[in-house]
Structures are given as C-alpha cells and as structure tokens.
Design an enzyme around this catalytic site. Sequence first.
Site, mmCIF file in Angstrom:
data_model
loop_
_atom_site.group_PDB
_atom_site.id
_atom_site.type_symbol
_atom_site.label_atom_id
_atom_site.label_comp_id
_atom_site.label_asym_id
_atom_site.label_seq_id
_atom_site.Cartn_x
_atom_site.Cartn_y
_atom_site.Cartn_z
ATOM 1 C CG ASP A 1 -14.473 36.751 -17.060
ATOM 2 O OD1 ASP A 1 -14.763 36.621 -15.911
ATOM 3 O OD2 ASP A 1 -13.379 37.141 -17.450
ATOM 4 C CG HIS B 1 -7.216 33.579 -15.148
ATOM 5 N ND1 HIS B 1 -6.189 34.195 -15.393
ATOM 6 C CD2 HIS B 1 -8.444 34.467 -15.397
ATOM 7 C CE1 HIS B 1 -6.471 35.580 -15.658
ATOM 8 N NE2 HIS B 1 -7.858 35.853 -15.625
ATOM 9 C CG HIS C 1 -12.722 36.591 -13.262
ATOM 10 N ND1 HIS C 1 -12.229 37.537 -12.358
ATOM 11 C CD2 HIS C 1 -11.856 36.445 -14.227
ATOM 12 C CE1 HIS C 1 -10.858 37.917 -12.875
ATOM 13 N NE2 HIS C 1 -10.634 37.265 -14.099
ATOM 14 C CD GLU D 1 -6.784 40.776 -20.282
ATOM 15 O OE1 GLU D 1 -7.766 40.044 -20.755
ATOM 16 O OE2 GLU D 1 -6.985 41.127 -19.216
#
Length: 347
Positions: free
Chosen positions: A286, A16, A18, A207
Amino acid sequence: MVPESFLLELPKCEHHLHLEGTLEPDLLFPLAKRNNIQLPDHFPQTPEELAVRYTQFKDLQDFLDYYYIGTNVLLKEEDFFDLAWAYFTKVSKQGLVHAELFYDPQSHTTRGVSLETVTRGFERACKKAHEELGITSKLIMCLLRHLPPQDCLQTIEEAEQLIKSGVIHGLGLDSAEKPFPPSLFVECYERAAKINPELRLTAHAGEEGTHQFVSDALDLLNVTRIDHGVNSKQSEELMARLAEQQTLLTVCPLSNVKLQVVQSVKEIPLQLFLDKNIAFSLNSDDPAYFGGYILDNYYQVNKDFPDWDFKVWERIAKNGINGSWCEQKRKEELLAKVDAVVAKYTN
C-alpha cells in the site's frame, strides 16, 4: 551492494499491490471534493497533515482504519480509473513491466458502488497502461476477511461474469489476518474455482498470523501463491514444501516495517528464503500509506542486504517473472529483458 542505476533498470514484476492503497493524499482530497464527500472530523484536514499521520501507524488495524476512510472518496468509474492510472504513471518510471493488482470490491459495494463500476474503472487503466506504457497487468479480486464469509460468497456470485470472462484473473484474501483464518473461506474459494477453473488463487498469510495460516491457505484454499508469508520461517517443513513447489511469496519489505511486523528490513528472512530456494518477489503493498513504491523497496533491500550481487538480483527478478500469471510468451520477453540489463552491468 549493486548500483541503484542497475536496480532502476532491472525489469520488475509487482504481485502485491492494493490499488486502493495507492490513494495518495494529494488525490484523496480532490476526489473528496469532486464527490462531495465529508471526511470525518478527526481526519487530518490537509494532504500534508495526512501524509504525516501515515508515518505513524501502530499496527495493521491502525492502518486499515485510515485505509477504509480513504476508500470512501471513490465513487465513480472515473475515480477508479484515475487512481489506477496515477499508480501506473508512477511505476512506469521505476522499471515496472508487469503488475498483478489487488482490489477490494467489498470496500465499495458496502457503500452502494457496484462491483462493475469498480472493475471497469480499473480495467480501463490496465488497458491504457498496456497501450501507452507497455506495462502488462492482471486484476486480482480480494475478499475482505473481516466481513462474514457469507458476504464474501455473495461478492463472488456478483462477480461471476467477470470471473468467467477472465477480467478478474485471480482471487485473493486480505484485511485483518489473525482473527480470520483461511478455514473460514473454503466455500468461497471452492465456488470461485468452480465458476472458472482457470482462476488463479492466492491469499494473505503469515504476516501477523503464524506459519499455520500459510499451510492452511495451501491445503484448504488450494492457493498457488502466498502474499507476505514471512512467518513461513517458523517451520522447516513448510519452507521445504514452498521450495519444492516453487510457491511464490509476495514479500513487502517497507510495509512489514511500517506495520511493525519487523523493526527493520534486515529482519525479514530474505537471505534464509534464498538459502532454502524459496521464490519471492519484492512489492510495495500500500505505497501511498507506507511511503514507498516498488523501487523504494528494491533500494532499501539493497542497503540492508549489501552482500547481494548482480547474480542474486537477477535471480529475484527472474523468480518474479516465472512466478507471474502472465502468458509464457510475455515471460520469455521479460526474461530476455533481465538478461540484457544484467549483461550491460556485468560485461
């Protein structure tokens, strides 16, 4: 608690991440200059000021506003290569052995950058990471759920050859969750699976959305993995299903705190998931925006779940490998690496 040296050496898979979310302020400003991009007036003027602003996100949308401004500095294949290569060089020092990487082509195609340009830049970095750093990787194309589903379908058509050839290994769904449930994207997922039945499917769910978003992603989109998924804790029935099917949840501890999904990592239901035999991996989401790469996430979880011993961490590492989309031979190599590190610390 286990020693941090053990966590550093433990072979890690990231599921996970980005790629656009690895754009550090100290790369963003040089790229803006290289490409003559004028940043908005309200945008911080220096890397230092921007780094401070990144510590102050109120919620998912506040973060996304900055995230999409950041993507504007990425224009050429070289920019995408540089971005991904910077990520690989960082995590190569953190015990990362395999990465399954999200990217958002629509953030770029809406600005006139071709899907091919974006993908080829990232693909080149993935190849170099394998050759020079020994890190294997797969690319997962994400659809932006705040855009009309018709636009997302168009993106899938544009990506047809890259999906067919396997350069795009998986399909994901990201961006603002609550207003855009999985049901809007059924046609997109069906079309992508038709182009290549081997395409792996995942989606961000649970989420900010409820457990129902997780169930809908499984039922309507036929995903075999859930990104985030922390709100699965709201349903005993769903948790039993996740355990039975060994559906991997790609949990992002520091991200959840940064975006106020929880107030502290302690509140993430990781112990509950272990008790219920739900497989999860620990990821950075991120990292340029949330102040922590994969190892930082491992360290924080170690602090907040001090009762976890070597056995628990071995289980987490192996769940991450078994839940990966790499070839069986690669999985066996990585499982053996975990065994070797655990043996070193426990014998």
